[in-house]
Design a protein around this motif. Structure first.
Motif, PDB file in Angstrom:
ATOM      1  N   GLY A 178      61.475  42.849  13.516  1.00 50.11           N
ATOM      2  CA  GLY A 178      61.342  42.661  14.954  1.00 50.11           C
ATOM      3  C   GLY A 178      61.832  43.819  15.790  1.00 50.11           C
ATOM      4  N   ASN A 179      62.324  44.881  15.150  1.00 51.87           N
ATOM      5  CA  ASN A 179      62.804  46.050  15.878  1.00 51.87           C
ATOM      6  C   ASN A 179      61.636  46.945  16.269  1.00 51.87           C
ATOM      7  OD1 ASN A 179      65.481  45.246  15.679  1.00 51.87           O
ATOM      8  ND2 ASN A 179      65.784  46.323  13.735  1.00 51.87           N
ATOM      9  N   THR A 180      60.798  46.451  17.155  1.00 52.48           N
ATOM     10  CA  THR A 180      59.576  47.141  17.535  1.00 52.48           C
ATOM     11  C   THR A 180      59.079  46.568  18.851  1.00 52.48           C
ATOM     12  OG1 THR A 180      57.283  47.536  16.884  1.00 52.48           O
ATOM     13  CG2 THR A 180      58.274  45.477  16.161  1.00 52.48           C
ATOM     14  N   ASP A 181      58.182  47.300  19.496  1.00 54.26           N
ATOM     15  CA  ASP A 181      57.583  46.822  20.744  1.00 54.26           C
ATOM     16  C   ASP A 181      56.320  46.007  20.499  1.00 54.26           C
ATOM     17  OD1 ASP A 181      59.545  48.064  22.279  1.00 54.26           O
ATOM     18  OD2 ASP A 181      58.412  49.953  22.370  1.00 54.26           O
ATOM     19  N   ILE A 182      55.895  45.905  19.237  1.00 52.81           N
ATOM     20  CA  ILE A 182      54.694  45.138  18.930  1.00 52.81           C
ATOM     21  C   ILE A 182      55.098  43.769  18.388  1.00 52.81           C
ATOM     22  CG2 ILE A 182      53.338  47.220  18.482  1.00 52.81           C
ATOM     23  CD1 ILE A 182      53.677  46.717  15.515  1.00 52.81           C
ATOM     24  N   PRO A 183      54.202  42.774  18.453  1.00 54.29           N
ATOM     25  CA  PRO A 183      54.543  41.433  17.985  1.00 54.29           C
ATOM     26  C   PRO A 183      54.860  41.411  16.487  1.00 54.29           C
ATOM     27  CG  PRO A 183      52.558  41.405  19.324  1.00 54.29           C
ATOM     28  CD  PRO A 183      52.859  42.836  19.048  1.00 54.29           C
ATOM     29  N   ALA A 184      55.772  40.530  16.121  1.00 57.31           N
ATOM     30  CA  ALA A 184      56.176  40.386  14.725  1.00 57.31           C
ATOM     31  C   ALA A 184      56.166  38.913  14.345  1.00 57.31           C
ATOM     32  CB  ALA A 184      57.566  40.977  14.498  1.00 57.31           C
ATOM     33  N   VAL A 185      55.494  38.594  13.249  1.00 57.28           N
ATOM     34  CA  VAL A 185      55.380  37.221  12.756  1.00 57.28           C
ATOM     35  C   VAL A 185      55.844  37.194  11.308  1.00 57.28           C
ATOM     36  CG1 VAL A 185      53.835  35.280  12.314  1.00 57.28           C
ATOM     37  CG2 VAL A 185      53.427  36.761  14.289  1.00 57.28           C
ATOM     38  N   VAL A 186      56.657  36.198  10.958  1.00 57.23           N
ATOM     39  CA  VAL A 186      57.156  36.069   9.589  1.00 57.23           C
ATOM     40  C   VAL A 186      56.710  34.732   9.007  1.00 57.23           C
ATOM     41  CG1 VAL A 186      59.200  35.903   8.104  1.00 57.23           C
ATOM     42  CG2 VAL A 186      59.166  37.508  10.017  1.00 57.23           C
ATOM     43  N   ASP A 206      58.920  37.443  16.677  1.00 54.23           N
ATOM     44  CA  ASP A 206      58.386  36.605  17.754  1.00 54.23           C
ATOM     45  C   ASP A 206      58.068  35.196  17.277  1.00 54.23           C
ATOM     46  OD1 ASP A 206      57.825  38.545  20.162  1.00 54.23           O
ATOM     47  OD2 ASP A 206      57.208  39.612  18.350  1.00 54.23           O
ATOM     48  N   LEU A 207      57.755  35.057  15.983  1.00 54.36           N
ATOM     49  CA  LEU A 207      57.360  33.750  15.468  1.00 54.36           C
ATOM     50  C   LEU A 207      57.659  33.654  13.985  1.00 54.36           C
ATOM     51  CD1 LEU A 207      55.855  31.006  15.710  1.00 54.36           C
ATOM     52  CD2 LEU A 207      53.721  32.258  15.297  1.00 54.36           C
ATOM     53  N   TYR A 208      58.199  32.495  13.572  1.00 58.93           N
ATOM     54  CA  TYR A 208      58.402  32.173  12.166  1.00 58.93           C
ATOM     55  C   TYR A 208      57.528  30.966  11.837  1.00 58.93           C
ATOM     56  CZ  TYR A 208      62.397  35.273  12.521  1.00 58.93           C
ATOM     57  OH  TYR A 208      63.188  36.368  12.727  1.00 58.93           O
ATOM     58  N   GLY A 246      67.618  28.781  21.006  1.00 62.72           N
ATOM     59  CA  GLY A 246      67.066  29.124  22.308  1.00 62.72           C
ATOM     60  C   GLY A 246      66.212  30.371  22.312  1.00 62.72           C
ATOM     61  N   ARG A 247      65.861  30.907  21.118  1.00 61.44           N
ATOM     62  CA  ARG A 247      65.120  32.173  21.116  1.00 61.44           C
ATOM     63  C   ARG A 247      64.147  32.341  19.955  1.00 61.44           C
ATOM     64  NH1 ARG A 247      67.063  36.135  17.787  1.00 61.44           N
ATOM     65  NH2 ARG A 247      68.812  35.509  16.477  1.00 61.44           N
ATOM     66  N   LEU A 248      64.351  31.629  18.836  1.00 63.98           N
ATOM     67  CA  LEU A 248      63.485  31.807  17.670  1.00 63.98           C
ATOM     68  C   LEU A 248      62.407  30.723  17.649  1.00 63.98           C
ATOM     69  CD1 LEU A 248      66.092  32.608  14.842  1.00 63.98           C
ATOM     70  CD2 LEU A 248      64.780  34.213  16.260  1.00 63.98           C
ATOM     71  N   ASN A 249      61.161  31.144  17.757  1.00 66.06           N
ATOM     72  CA  ASN A 249      60.041  30.208  17.697  1.00 66.06           C
ATOM     73  C   ASN A 249      59.723  29.888  16.241  1.00 66.06           C
ATOM     74  OD1 ASN A 249      59.090  29.804  20.495  1.00 66.06           O
ATOM     75  ND2 ASN A 249      58.808  32.021  20.460  1.00 66.06           N
ATOM     76  N   LEU A 250      59.754  28.611  15.907  1.00 63.92           N
ATOM     77  CA  LEU A 250      59.489  28.156  14.546  1.00 63.92           C
ATOM     78  C   LEU A 250      58.400  27.090  14.576  1.00 63.92           C
ATOM     79  CD1 LEU A 250      60.138  27.776  11.478  1.00 63.92           C
ATOM     80  CD2 LEU A 250      61.899  26.133  12.197  1.00 63.92           C
ATOM     81  N   ILE A 251      57.358  27.297  13.774  1.00 66.56           N
ATOM     82  CA  ILE A 251      56.322  26.289  13.579  1.00 66.56           C
ATOM     83  C   ILE A 251      56.362  25.850  12.119  1.00 66.56           C
ATOM     84  CG2 ILE A 251      53.842  25.864  13.470  1.00 66.56           C
ATOM     85  CD1 ILE A 251      53.535  27.722  15.884  1.00 66.56           C
TER      86      ILE A 251
END
Length: 279
Positions: A178-186, A206-208, A246-251
């Motif tokens: 996530g150390n970047t200006d582009i989106p990161a998905v794991v 940005d998303l897990y 309050g910050r990590l999006n998890l689906i």
């Protein structure tokens, strides 16, 4: 007593019918996430926990439903085979990946069942998966172009340290992606890492996206899921969208198969359609 017996009989009938329906029917669950650095909307179809199951001849039912979504990318998020999969079941999965690539680029990440399979048979499985054209993510990430967007995609089976599993989560990858200006998905097959691991304070994707829980296998009104691997009875994190710390999006996907001998009840197998949109 007659009334009570009738209610019990009716519940048993409903559960039996639901188990049959859930053994063959599929549903689509839609999610929307905003992410900085996107030029346009990006649609991802995520599948998980197939466990060597087949939907229609050569998975034609599953393939058709995924193609209908017109995805920009397809994620296969672990436990796509069983740990004791036969060669025929391995080939069935490889054929599925080969077919999926005709719809969109495919990114594959391991689950605990693949890790167990490789512990006994070696990691040639990953080479065979890569030969289908799928991008294999095994505690690493790639930076790639999808639908006019540059994005980082990572993958790991995950591991919850209190279980003393042999595999070790690559924390360096988690902190770097996530150390970047582009989106990161794991793709992190086991959601327990996101919700229970204190190391997550350094994670910033940005998303897990997880699976593993089978949606609680049996779902009851006002109760939710009944049982999930790792979390056990009445799991807290078994299905849906969560915001952790309050910050990590998890689906968490409910996946495509039952759990061992336990059938799915009131819990249709699903594919997840995740729309990533510019902020």
């Amino acid at each position: 007593m007659i009334i009570i017996a009738s209610i019990i009989a009716l519940c048993a009938i409903l559960m039996s019918v639901s188990a049959v329906v859930c053994s063959q029917s599929l549903k689509v669950t839609d999610y929307s996430i905003s992410a900085e650095g996107l030029n346009s909307e990006l649609k991802i179809v995520c599948i998980s926990d197939l466990h060597s199951k087949e939907y229609g001849n050569a998975n034609e039912k599953l393939l058709s439903l995924i193609a209908e979504q017109k995805p920009d990318a397809i994620f296969a998020n672990g436990d796509m085979i069983n740990r004791d999969a036969t060669e025929a079941e391995i080939q069935q999965f490889l054929d599925l990946l080969t077919a999926l690539i005709k719809t969109a680029p495919v990114f594959y990440s391991t689950g605990n069942h693949e890790v167990d399979y490789m512990a006994e048979h070696g990691d040639a499985l990953l080479d065979r998966i890569a030969e289908t054209g799928a991008t294999v993510l095994y505690d690493n990430y790639v930076e790639t172009e999808i639908a006019g967007n540059t994005i980082r995609i990572g993958g790991t089976s995950g591991h919850y340290r209190d279980l003393n599993w042999e595999e070790q989560l690559d924390y360096a990858m988690q902190e770097e992606i996530g150390n970047t200006d582009i989106p990161a998905v794991v793709m992190m097959h086991m959601p327990e890492n996101v919700v229970m691991d204190c190391a997550r304070e350094n994670w910033n994707a940005d998303l897990y996206i997880s699976g593993h829980t089978h949606g609680g296998v049996m779902r009851l009104p006002l109760v939710g899921g009944i049982v999930a691997p790792t979390q056990g009875l009445f799991p807290k994190y078994d299905y849906g969208q969560y915001l952790i710390d309050g910050r990590l999006n998890l689906i968490i996907s409910s996946g495509l198969a039952g759990y061992n001998w336990i059938p799915r009840v009131f819990n249709k197998p699903e594919i997840c359609v995740i729309s990533l949109s510019p902020t």
